[in-house]
Design an enzyme around this catalytic site. Structure first.
Site, PDB file in Angstrom:
ATOM      1  N   LYS A  17      17.835  -7.032  -4.790  1.00 54.53           N
ATOM      2  CA  LYS A  17      17.951  -6.505  -6.141  1.00 54.53           C
ATOM      3  C   LYS A  17      17.579  -5.029  -6.184  1.00 54.53           C
ATOM      4  O   LYS A  17      18.194  -4.249  -6.914  1.00 54.53           O
ATOM      5  CB  LYS A  17      17.031  -7.301  -7.060  1.00 54.53           C
ATOM      6  CG  LYS A  17      17.654  -7.579  -8.396  1.00 54.53           C
ATOM      7  CD  LYS A  17      16.780  -8.480  -9.243  1.00 54.53           C
ATOM      8  CE  LYS A  17      15.330  -8.128  -9.095  1.00 54.53           C
ATOM      9  NZ  LYS A  17      14.376  -8.882  -9.841  1.00 54.53           N
ATOM     10  N   LYS A  34       0.840  -1.205   0.000  1.00 51.88           N
ATOM     11  CA  LYS A  34       0.000   0.000   0.000  1.00 51.88           C
ATOM     12  C   LYS A  34       0.870   1.247   0.000  1.00 51.88           C
ATOM     13  O   LYS A  34       0.571   2.237  -0.671  1.00 51.88           O
ATOM     14  CB  LYS A  34      -0.920  -0.013   1.234  1.00 51.88           C
ATOM     15  CG  LYS A  34      -2.316   0.536   0.928  1.00 51.88           C
ATOM     16  CD  LYS A  34      -3.240   0.428   2.128  1.00 51.88           C
ATOM     17  CE  LYS A  34      -4.420  -0.497   1.894  1.00 51.88           C
ATOM     18  NZ  LYS A  34      -4.985  -1.030   3.160  1.00 51.88           N
ATOM     19  N   LYS A  64      20.814  -5.320   3.614  1.00 51.84           N
ATOM     20  CA  LYS A  64      20.303  -6.621   3.208  1.00 51.84           C
ATOM     21  C   LYS A  64      20.501  -6.783   1.696  1.00 51.84           C
ATOM     22  O   LYS A  64      20.304  -5.839   0.934  1.00 51.84           O
ATOM     23  CB  LYS A  64      18.802  -6.661   3.540  1.00 51.84           C
ATOM     24  CG  LYS A  64      18.125  -7.982   3.305  1.00 51.84           C
ATOM     25  CD  LYS A  64      16.657  -7.824   3.718  1.00 51.84           C
ATOM     26  CE  LYS A  64      15.811  -9.023   3.483  1.00 51.84           C
ATOM     27  NZ  LYS A  64      15.652  -9.626   2.256  1.00 51.84           N
TER      28      LYS A  64
END
Ligand code: TRP
Ligand code: SF4
Length: 328
Positions: free
Chosen positions: A200, A118, A197
């Protein structure tokens, strides 16, 4: 007969990276001992990209190549695309008749993910997304898999699968469903080249079949000890990304590099060069295998077709019993 079926899947969301390679190494190990089914979860991918599916076909290709490159052996494992084995959909549908709505609504990732999407202006609160874990249960129970290699993030889904297996067997007085267990690998989780982390979307990962240039580029970008100005300043390897990568991919030279860094007897440029060489040696066989399969797309098609056929056989046997139990 002893149950040796193992099943796992990944969504086709693009090229895999080094972090996935360690997950796949576990899959490769499992295929030596078990009857492994590895599938590309394209229907699961649709739960979040239903409005823009244009990349799915391409991504299915990429992931199949990545798996084969990583050493998944089509003579040992069955690899296939979820949507080519329709039994997944049938079992999902039949499960949907007997799964309490509350079980799905309370899956921890459900509301979390909806809110996450959202924020980026996307509504994924669709019927199919609610059913994501149920489809996953169907994937697993269809093969009566005793073991499912997954990461910790998937454990709630596995728990739901077990509950569902018990409920099914109880309601229909059968023992068709096999309660699967998670095969949690001691997968080393490596941060991205920038320390965040590996993802991509951050552009901080090295792709699974990376060329030399990509490796060089990404290692060059790695942050070293910021307190080190001159190359003979004593360094702090514990805060350095390059060192973290050495400890993953260059365990043999790691202690020596640590000592040299602390003593200020190795410069960061030389240290990075050694990491580049090491990573390249590690990735080279994967890259070569990937290229070989890339050059023969029809071979990959055949592998996926044969995998689907083997999967269908296993799935059909389960569905016969399920239909009978559910009276259809
Ligand atoms: N949900 C898994 C993931 O995002 C992918 C998946 C779908 C899966 N079906 C599965 C994994 C069945 C294991 C077993 O990683
Ligand atoms: Fe990092 Fe190597 Fe430089 Fe030490 S020498 S700070 S380990 S890159």
């Amino acid at each position: 007969m002893e149950n040796k079926n193992v099943l796992s899947g990944m969504r086709p969301t693009g090229k895999l990276h080094l972090g996935h390679l360690s997950v796949l190494e576990n899959w490769v190990t499992l295929q030596e001992q078990y009857n492994c089914f590895y599938f590309i979860a394209d229907w699961h991918a649709l739960t979040t990209i239903f409005d823009d599916p244009s990349d799915i076909k391409k991504n299915i290709r990429e992931i199949a190549l990545d798996w084969l490159a990583a050493g998944i052996d089509p003579n040992k494992s069955s690899i296939f695309v979820q949507s080519s084995v329709k039994e997944h959909a049938e079992l999902h549908l039949l499960f949907s008749m007997m799964t309490p709505l509350s079980w799905l609504e309370r899956v921890p990732t459900y509301k979390e993910q909806i809110n996450q999407f959202k924020k980026s202006g996307k509504d994924i609160a669709m019927y199919g997304f609610l059913g994501y874990p149920l489809l996953m249960s169907a994937d697993i129970l269809l093969y009566r898999a005793f073991g499912v290699p997954v990461g910790e993030d998937q454990l709630p889904h596995l728990e739901l699968t077990r509950e569902l297996a018990r409920r099914f067997n109880y309601i229909y007085h059968t023992d068709i469903m096999v309660e699967p267990q998670a095969l949690l690998a001691k997968v080393k989780s490596l941060p991205g080249t920038d320390g965040r982390k590996m993802s991509k979307s951050y552009g901080n990962c090295i792709t699974l079949g990376a060329e030399k240039e990509e490796i060089t580029e990404k290692v060059k970008q790695m942050v070293t000890d910021p307190a080190r100005i001159r190359k003979d300043d004593p360094g702090h390897p514990e805060v350095c990304m390059v060192y973290q990568y050495h400890s993953f991919y260059n365990a043999g030279e790691c202690a020596e590099i640590c000592a040299s860094c602390k003593a200020g007897s190795i410069g960061c440029v030389a240290c990075k060069k050694r990491l580049m060489a090491q990573l390249d040696a590690y990735i080279a066989p994967v890259r070569e295998r990937r290229k070989a399969y890339e050059a023969k797309p029809q071979v990959v098609d055949e592998i996926l077709a044969a995998g689907a056929e083997a999967a269908r056989k296993e799935a059909a046997a389960t569905m016969m019993k399920v239909r009978e139990a559910m009276g259809v």
